[in-house]
Design a protein around this motif. Structure first.
Motif: not given
Length: 219
Positions: A44-45, A71-76, A78-82
């Protein structure tokens, strides 16, 4: 204090914070779990970058505009940016009446639930602890609400179940005022839909599920 970020997360960490810019941080569960020496998967960012810019930077994301997140998935992973935000009073014990996007991570930290979830890591790996308790609570394995425990539970009673889950999964000891507030606030769970409570319980170890079901006389 610096956070030791290892591959494959190191490349993602450096790439994303380089893209997001100076006033951006990794925050939340990844930081907490790394300090607790637990395996972790999601990242999470938090940032002051506008949502319109974020959606142009990450065009294939799932966007939640009201809360300024994507949110998206990169290189396996799960990433969330808020976007940094603060929240007004809560309605229906679940949702804030107002969300305001802000530029300060210190102010953003106030809306988060527990001190161990409000540690912000900058691109130089430095850990920032705006509540003043997060690092010490990680070291001592203490679970502590940010702000007044009773108020935080009133805002969202599902935090009771979340606290019990963290306590069990992370082998934490509840800070005294946090424990007292949770013990006295169980009836607030009855104000929520049964379906919402059951969904939250599905994330929990069986011992937590049993305690909540017995307390609420759930089948």
């Amino acid at each position: 204090m610096k956070l030791n970020v290892k591959e494959p997360y190191l490349s993602l960490f450096s790439s994303l914070l380089s893209t997001l810019g100076e006033n951006s941080f990794m925050v939340g569960g990844f930081v907490r779990d790394t300090l607790l020496q637990r395996e972790t998967h999601d990242m999470d960012f938090a940032t002051d970058v506008s949502l319109s810019t974020l959606t142009s930077l990450f065009p294939h994301s799932l966007v939640f505009a009201k809360f300024g997140t994507l949110s998206f998935r990169r290189d396996g992973v799960d990433i969330t940016i808020a976007h940094f935000r603060k929240e007004g009073d809560y309605q229906d014990h679940r949702h804030p009446l107002k969300v305001e996007f802000i530029s300060s991570y210190q102010e953003d930290s106030i809306r988060r639930d527990f001190t161990i979830n409000a540690l912000y890591v900058s691109k130089d790996f430095e850990i920032h602890d705006p509540t003043g308790y997060g690092l010490a609570d990680c070291e001592s394995r203490i679970l502590r609400f940010i702000g007044e425990p009773e108020k935080r539970i009133q805002e969202d009673p599902l935090r009771i179940i979340r606290a019990l889950r963290f306590q069990e999964e992370l082998s934490l000891t509840m800070e005294e005022n946090t424990r007292k507030a949770i013990d006295s606030s169980f009836p607030l769970l009855k104000l929520l839909s049964l379906e919402k409570v059951k969904m939250e319980l599905e994330k929990c170890p069986s011992v937590v599920q049993q305690k909540v079901r017995e307390t609420l006389n759930m089948v």
